[in-house]
Design a protein around this motif. Structure first.
Motif, mmCIF file in Angstrom:
data_model
loop_
_atom_site.group_PDB
_atom_site.id
_atom_site.type_symbol
_atom_site.label_atom_id
_atom_site.label_comp_id
_atom_site.label_asym_id
_atom_site.label_seq_id
_atom_site.Cartn_x
_atom_site.Cartn_y
_atom_site.Cartn_z
ATOM 1 N N ALA A 58 0.834 -1.213 0.000
ATOM 2 C CA ALA A 58 0.000 0.000 0.000
ATOM 3 C C ALA A 58 0.865 1.257 0.000
ATOM 4 C CB ALA A 58 -0.941 -0.013 1.206
ATOM 5 N N GLU A 93 0.738 4.233 -2.636
ATOM 6 C CA GLU A 93 0.584 5.629 -2.227
ATOM 7 C C GLU A 93 1.695 6.480 -2.842
ATOM 8 O OE1 GLU A 93 -0.706 7.929 1.781
ATOM 9 O OE2 GLU A 93 1.034 6.605 1.997
ATOM 10 N N ILE A 114 -3.503 6.947 2.001
ATOM 11 C CA ILE A 114 -3.693 6.234 3.265
ATOM 12 C C ILE A 114 -3.865 7.274 4.359
ATOM 13 C CG2 ILE A 114 -2.676 4.639 4.934
ATOM 14 C CD1 ILE A 114 -0.935 3.558 2.582
ATOM 15 N N THR A 159 -6.984 2.592 9.581
ATOM 16 C CA THR A 159 -6.676 3.345 8.376
ATOM 17 C C THR A 159 -7.871 3.359 7.442
ATOM 18 O OG1 THR A 159 -5.800 1.362 7.336
ATOM 19 C CG2 THR A 159 -4.223 2.788 8.432
ATOM 20 N N ILE A 212 -8.317 3.784 3.307
ATOM 21 C CA ILE A 212 -7.581 3.807 2.052
ATOM 22 C C ILE A 212 -8.517 4.345 0.984
ATOM 23 C CG2 ILE A 212 -6.357 2.419 0.351
ATOM 24 C CD1 ILE A 212 -5.823 0.419 2.683
#
Length: 160
Positions: free
Chosen positions: A81, A85, A92, A102, A104
């Motif tokens: 992830a 990002e 995030i 979190t 996303i």
């Protein structure tokens, strides 16, 4: 020896054929990953699969939940992830009170990319499965779903 010879050595008994199926799944996974990694200049197949899981996720998703979906650890998902990002495909966001929670979010870049890359992936998949009839695809799909059942059962046995 080539791959066909090696796989042929597994034929004959149920136990040998099960080992052959298992070995084939691992080998095919590696070969498929190589095909798709070489076909995409932006994302690895693992990054793409995570992006796909995020796109099709119904609810707020966590690294842990995504890990369960793709069969990977929370930490591996978090690392994938972060790459997504950095490449501008997701954002995030962490809850102020609990950094482990979190959210996303997909970026516009991810939405545009998924449309373009989906076409390329579909062409590759169509090529890979071009030798199968519709009936064989349906049968194969049912068999894969049964395999998920066995894997899930074995995972639960390991957890205790």
């Amino acid at each position: 020896m080539d791959i066909k010879d090696m796989i042929q050595n597994f034929s004959g008994t149920r136990e040998k054929e099960i080992r052959g199926i298992f070995a084939s799944i691992i080998i095919l996974q590696n070969r498929l990953q190589t095909i798709f990694d070489k076909s995409d200049d932006f994302l690895t197949l693992k990054q793409f699969m995570l992006l796909t899981m995020i796109i099709y996720s119904d609810d707020k998703t966590t690294f842990t939940r995504l890990g369960e979906l793709i069969g990977s650890s929370r930490q591996n998902v978090k690392n994938l992830a972060k790459c997504l990002e950095e490449k501008g495909f997701i954002i995030i966001e962490h809850e102020a009170k609990n950094k482990r929670n979190t959210e996303i979010k997909l970026t516009l870049k991810a939405k545009k990319y998924s449309v373009i890359i989906s076409e390329m992936h579909q062409k590759k998949l169509n090529s890979i499965f071009s030798d199968y009839t519709d009936e064989e695809i349906q049968t194969f799909y049912k068999i894969i779903m049964k395999l998920y059942g066995g894997v899930t059962r074995t995972e639960e046995e390991i957890k205790g």
